[in-house]
Design an enzyme around this catalytic site. Sequence first.
Site, mmCIF file in Angstrom:
data_model
loop_
_atom_site.group_PDB
_atom_site.id
_atom_site.type_symbol
_atom_site.label_atom_id
_atom_site.label_comp_id
_atom_site.label_asym_id
_atom_site.label_seq_id
_atom_site.Cartn_x
_atom_site.Cartn_y
_atom_site.Cartn_z
ATOM 1 N N ILE A 31 0.830 -1.040 0.013
ATOM 2 C CA ILE A 31 0.003 -0.041 0.121
ATOM 3 C C ILE A 31 0.836 1.169 0.097
ATOM 4 O O ILE A 31 0.413 2.406 -0.501
ATOM 5 C CB ILE A 31 -0.925 0.007 1.239
ATOM 6 C CG1 ILE A 31 -2.354 0.840 1.047
ATOM 7 C CG2 ILE A 31 -0.368 0.214 2.506
ATOM 8 C CD1 ILE A 31 -3.311 0.618 2.158
ATOM 9 N N ASN A 87 11.806 -8.617 6.691
ATOM 10 C CA ASN A 87 12.270 -7.993 7.857
ATOM 11 C C ASN A 87 11.725 -8.937 9.033
ATOM 12 O O ASN A 87 10.476 -9.409 8.765
ATOM 13 C CB ASN A 87 11.554 -6.741 7.950
ATOM 14 C CG ASN A 87 12.051 -5.665 6.862
ATOM 15 O OD1 ASN A 87 13.204 -5.563 6.812
ATOM 16 N ND2 ASN A 87 11.134 -4.814 6.269
ATOM 17 N N GLY A 93 12.960 -3.969 11.524
ATOM 18 C CA GLY A 93 11.943 -3.050 10.969
ATOM 19 C C GLY A 93 10.567 -3.832 10.585
ATOM 20 O O GLY A 93 9.890 -3.369 9.836
ATOM 21 N N GLN A 94 10.088 -4.956 11.210
ATOM 22 C CA GLN A 94 8.787 -5.595 11.158
ATOM 23 C C GLN A 94 7.853 -4.823 11.626
ATOM 24 O O GLN A 94 7.824 -4.525 12.795
ATOM 25 C CB GLN A 94 8.988 -6.974 11.455
ATOM 26 C CG GLN A 94 7.778 -7.909 11.082
ATOM 27 C CD GLN A 94 7.889 -9.348 11.613
ATOM 28 O OE1 GLN A 94 8.535 -9.579 12.334
ATOM 29 N NE2 GLN A 94 6.674 -10.169 11.121
ATOM 30 N N HIS A 100 6.148 -11.905 5.684
ATOM 31 C CA HIS A 100 5.953 -11.364 4.493
ATOM 32 C C HIS A 100 7.236 -11.117 3.993
ATOM 33 O O HIS A 100 8.254 -10.511 4.393
ATOM 34 C CB HIS A 100 5.117 -10.210 4.341
ATOM 35 C CG HIS A 100 5.554 -9.062 5.633
ATOM 36 N ND1 HIS A 100 5.149 -9.118 6.644
ATOM 37 C CD2 HIS A 100 6.424 -8.252 5.170
ATOM 38 C CE1 HIS A 100 5.570 -8.069 7.375
ATOM 39 N NE2 HIS A 100 6.306 -7.379 6.649
ATOM 40 N N HIS A 102 9.143 -9.047 1.017
ATOM 41 C CA HIS A 102 9.069 -7.929 0.016
ATOM 42 C C HIS A 102 9.820 -8.102 -1.316
ATOM 43 O O HIS A 102 10.951 -8.696 -1.324
ATOM 44 C CB HIS A 102 9.623 -6.726 0.613
ATOM 45 C CG HIS A 102 9.163 -6.034 1.859
ATOM 46 N ND1 HIS A 102 8.388 -5.104 1.955
ATOM 47 C CD2 HIS A 102 9.291 -6.596 3.274
ATOM 48 C CE1 HIS A 102 8.186 -4.770 3.344
ATOM 49 N NE2 HIS A 102 8.554 -5.685 3.986
HETATM 50 P P1 5GP Z 1 7.427 -4.600 7.251
HETATM 51 O O1 5GP Z 1 7.687 -3.038 7.770
HETATM 52 O O2 5GP Z 1 6.589 -5.548 8.333
HETATM 53 O O3 5GP Z 1 8.411 -5.361 6.750
HETATM 54 O O4 5GP Z 1 6.475 -4.670 5.905
HETATM 55 C C1 5GP Z 1 4.917 -4.308 6.090
HETATM 56 C C2 5GP Z 1 4.591 -3.851 5.015
HETATM 57 O O5 5GP Z 1 2.925 -3.899 4.809
HETATM 58 C C3 5GP Z 1 4.659 -2.174 4.718
HETATM 59 O O6 5GP Z 1 5.708 -2.143 3.780
HETATM 60 C C4 5GP Z 1 3.568 -1.516 4.689
HETATM 61 O O7 5GP Z 1 3.651 -0.585 3.619
HETATM 62 C C5 5GP Z 1 2.482 -2.531 4.234
HETATM 63 N N1 5GP Z 1 1.125 -2.528 4.550
HETATM 64 C C6 5GP Z 1 0.765 -2.111 5.803
HETATM 65 N N2 5GP Z 1 -0.521 -2.359 5.770
HETATM 66 C C7 5GP Z 1 -1.159 -2.748 4.523
HETATM 67 C C8 5GP Z 1 -2.312 -2.823 3.899
HETATM 68 O O8 5GP Z 1 -3.392 -2.614 4.428
HETATM 69 N N3 5GP Z 1 -2.311 -3.262 2.505
HETATM 70 C C9 5GP Z 1 -1.164 -3.394 1.905
HETATM 71 N N4 5GP Z 1 -1.368 -3.808 0.510
HETATM 72 N N5 5GP Z 1 0.100 -3.187 2.235
HETATM 73 C C10 5GP Z 1 0.101 -2.829 3.717
#
Ligand code: 5GP
Length: 114
Positions: A31, A87, A93-94, A100, A102
Amino acid sequence: MDDCLFCKIVSGKIPSDRVFEDEEVYAFRDINPQAPTHVLIIPKRHIPSAAALTGDDAAVCGRLVVVAARIAQECGMADRGFRLVLNSGEDGGQSVGHLHLHLLGGRKLGWPPG
Ligand code: 5GP
Ligand code: ZN
């Protein structure tokens, strides 16, 4: 997991821009993209983080990487390159507690990460 954001995305309770789906894996556009292509590839089964992985998760983790590579190929990023990032935890940085991967590409990415 009723309170997990990505479990809700897998079940369709929260809408997402789906890129790929099979029995085990779901992929959708981030997003808040950090590159021209930014896709998240996740197991449908709730796994909290890389720190929680066990030997039982080996197959699905391999599948995440294979799906990511396939999406990178389909997006035309295979030749120029791309990055896969996983992450884990606070220092990593999770921000969402569902494993997930990236997939980032479409521009030159800096290294080392911040
Ligand atoms: P993290 O920071 O945990 O490695 O990555 C989480 C990712 O999830 C972030 O890049 C963030 O932009 C994405 N994200 C968070 N909420 C949503 C959502 O509701 N929909 C989508 N498509 N991505 C999301
Ligand atoms: Zn979950």
